[in-house]
Design an enzyme around this catalytic site. Sequence first.
Site, PDB file in Angstrom:
ATOM      1  N   SER A  23      -9.879   1.956   2.650  1.00 23.90           N
ATOM      2  CA  SER A  23      -8.950   2.711   1.832  1.00 23.90           C
ATOM      3  C   SER A  23      -7.926   1.841   1.093  1.00 23.90           C
ATOM      4  O   SER A  23      -7.289   2.323   0.158  1.00 23.90           O
ATOM      5  CB  SER A  23      -8.183   3.704   2.713  1.00 23.90           C
ATOM      6  OG  SER A  23      -7.364   3.019   3.640  1.00 23.90           O
ATOM      7  N   SER A  50     -10.306  -0.410   6.801  1.00 24.74           N
ATOM      8  CA  SER A  50      -9.664  -0.240   5.492  1.00 24.74           C
ATOM      9  C   SER A  50      -8.968  -1.485   4.944  1.00 24.74           C
ATOM     10  O   SER A  50      -8.526  -1.477   3.793  1.00 24.74           O
ATOM     11  CB  SER A  50      -8.647   0.912   5.554  1.00 24.74           C
ATOM     12  OG  SER A  50      -9.305   2.141   5.571  1.00 24.74           O
ATOM     13  N   LYS A 103       0.862  -1.184   0.000  1.00 21.84           N
ATOM     14  CA  LYS A 103       0.000   0.000   0.000  1.00 21.84           C
ATOM     15  C   LYS A 103       0.899   1.234   0.000  1.00 21.84           C
ATOM     16  O   LYS A 103       1.913   1.265   0.711  1.00 21.84           O
ATOM     17  CB  LYS A 103      -0.906  -0.020   1.237  1.00 21.84           C
ATOM     18  CG  LYS A 103      -1.949   1.086   1.272  1.00 21.84           C
ATOM     19  CD  LYS A 103      -2.903   0.909   2.460  1.00 21.84           C
ATOM     20  CE  LYS A 103      -3.966   1.996   2.506  1.00 21.84           C
ATOM     21  NZ  LYS A 103      -4.912   1.812   3.629  1.00 21.84           N
TER      22      LYS A 103
END
Lengths: 488, 478
Positions: A153, A177, A78
Amino acid sequence: MNLATTSLKQLAGALRKRQVSSRELAQAYLERIARLDPMLGAFITTDHECTLQQADAADSRIASGTAGPLTGIPVAHKDIFCTQGWLTTCGSKMLSNFVSPYDAHVIEQFKAAGALILGKTNMDEFAMGSSNETSFYGTVKNPWDLTRVPGGSSGGSAAAVAARLAPAATATDTGGSIRQPAALCGISGIKPTYGLVSRYGMIAYASSLDQGGVVAPSAEDLGIVLNTMVGFDARDSTSIQRPSEDYTALLEQPLHGLRIGLPKEFFSGGVSADVERAIEAALQEYERLGATRVDISLPNTALSVPVYYVLAPAEASSNLSRFDGVRFGWRAPQYDDLADMYERSRAQGFGSEVKRRILTGTYVLSRGYYDAYYLQAQRVRRLIVNDFKNAFTQCDVIMGPSTPTVAFGFGEKTGDPVQMYLSDIFTISVNLAGLPGLSIPAGFGQGGLPVGLQLIGDYFSEAHLLNLAHRYQQATDWHSRIPALASA
Amino acid sequence: MDWEVVIGLETHAQLATRSKIFSGAATAFGATPNAQACAVDLALPGVLPVMNRTAVEYAIRFGLAAEGVIAKRSIFARKNYFYPDLPKGYQISQYEIPVVSGGQIVVELEGLEIPVRLTRAHLEEDAGKSLHEDFHGLSGIDLNRAGTPLLEIVSEPDMRSAAEAVAYARALHRLVTWIGICDGNMQEGSFRCDANVSVRPKGQQAYGTRCEIKNLNSFRFMEKAIEFEIRRQIGLIESGGNVVQETRLYDPDRDETRSMRSKEDAQDYRYFPDPDLLPLCIDVAWIERVRNALPELPDAMRRRFVSDFGLSSYDASVLTASFDQAQYFQALMHFVQGEAKLCANWVSGELSAALHRDGLEIRHSRITPQQLGGLLRRIQDGTLSGKMAREIFDALWSDGGEADTLIESKGLKQISDVSTLEKIVEALMAAHPGQVAEYRAGKEKVFGFFVGHAMKACGGRANPAQLNAILKNRLAGK
């Protein structure tokens, strides 16, 4: 070797047996990314040269017999994890020019294990979002239906794994997330107990809630990756020092006598019928595996969303103050004076959801409002923690839907932030309590879109949660279903 | 109208740790700009603070020395504001629960002991520096100082004059350097004071409106700034005006304070507990370990110098003005037992003068306690007169060596031998019968004539006391 159907564990075995080289593996994944990602937008950055260099190093290490379980395995990260020499954007224009001069602890751990950095994945800006629609780098599409969101997210990580563009990807979870996008993309994702994964180098959104974790197709693969990711780090004062644990050790344990707590608040309205049906079927599967159901209550569940949207923005408003255009990141090209430089740089560098949360956070910390909002939210947070404490006296694990609905369409909730925030209703309380949570695929709902089953355990019960997930995955095949796009 | 002045001080003492309060970067003064700013100090994305254990230990040390209460659990908070030399956009400080609460500093002023109560002392990080010169209209940022550990020590408004405020600041300065937590260097900003000053009619209970004065980077400026501010406030009120609560900056060049910002501009710092740092928990065992390692404190040492060495309160105060001086004195006493007054006089006299002349700290003295002790022993046993001793002292100061060797080589040994002195006196009397007769006739002034000539005859080395005694006897005809 068909990357779409080969698990991380199998890839590791093939590398060890020299059936495939790390370089071949890296090239194959990079080729898949080049071919499929233009449809998805899951990656912000790839760097073939760097990845292949790491692959060659891994191949020598495998040849020298000093390889570990992840040596030679490509892992996507990420774009919230600072990665030395890599653009690290956090999905924001603010950091669109930020090449990190250092590695996050998580990146260090993967490097030491010999894993390859496959690329940096797209995400909601500064991890603020539930649909990956707030990224400066564009939306990420759900591989199961390109008109739907992947969740957020960690939408890029989840979509990448769902499309098998990576065997596993790191992610972070502040209010859901990891679990929410894992659910919407039909993969497995774990958020460990707060403090297990170092936050050093993980760009802060809400420090008391942020926790690094991982998404992968199966629970077994999660365990293998978690073994590398978890570890004490003296540079994070909230990092927990405890004996290291093998998260794959309990995978095969039988489930006889398991008490599954079902919070009535997770099943009373608000959940769409298709999701409810899939969850019910999953629970029946667990019963066949030897578990029993216990009705429990988490009475303050409804307060978790408002509490979260006081505390997380409060912390964020302060955490994001360092993005001021002075030392790094976006600086407005033109300004009159210092205050003007701050204002323009931040106005231009941050997107609207980030601004909304900075403003909310600034407001709740302001003189005269602090007690009514911030302190009150902290008190309610304590009540939510107690709810879980009480629950775990009656059951071994809590289960329920990860999300109220399957993946929604682009733009469906962007006009109404509160509706967007409510999509995290089942995941947020776990962060407020600092507990470990897991989402695994549990069938399909409307439109053939995946449904996620959430498992919530007591503190440090990750190995146990993975055991429960693994036994379920041995009995079902939801986790090995792949979207049509991925088998192309 | 009679006015009463009310002053409270906020002091930032830079803690003398090797590394910063939340990072491993060095704290040394004077490095190339930004050479001592690591990723944490630069507030790069993703970095986190980790508490410096030594900084906490120094705070405990201060709390114990000032007789305050050490919090078993204190909290770090974020003070949020934007400034280019504040890299995170917030300062990590302590707000609601400081590490030290209460305590007091006893201030000596004109023979009186005035207790000044402390409100609190808390740990926090320093900011960097903005440099406005030499950048062609731009500003430079030096983050070497960012993250330097500070102990902010806040007094109650217990002081009633500029002199008291300065005496408090000096006593505090002595304490923090005495216990080794701060180097006390005011030029380098290691010890910075802000003064809150207000005035009220004598007898009035309520405080007047206060102003905070910043930039008091020497004790002299502090006194002048406070005195200016008192005059300004009284003048303002007496001419029918009102004091406005504000922060004022002292300008030493013009000897005045100037408004910097008013209360209306005061920012809302939005303090909240820093989620990156766990509560600071200090257990009793740690406090006790620190307590046991504390040096004898200045007030206790001063009292001991009076009771054990028979020194005057004044001498004892002078000697305990700094830890290093007191240590020097004690070491000296080790070499010259039983002569406390002699030692005190030399330390606060010749030695201090020489140090001052050469701009040296006592710990860098060119004469060690052992060397000075060797010299004082020769005064003690009558070998040297005071005048001769000063000559040896100067030689020791410039060239080193030992007093005894110098006495030999310079032939400065005092003549205390009775028969030698008697011979000189007899020869003198024989040479000046007229003066002997005058003396014996009652003209005692002539005595000085004989002393002068006797001294001249032996090159000034006669032991004056002995010479006097012999002269008196002989002249009396004994």
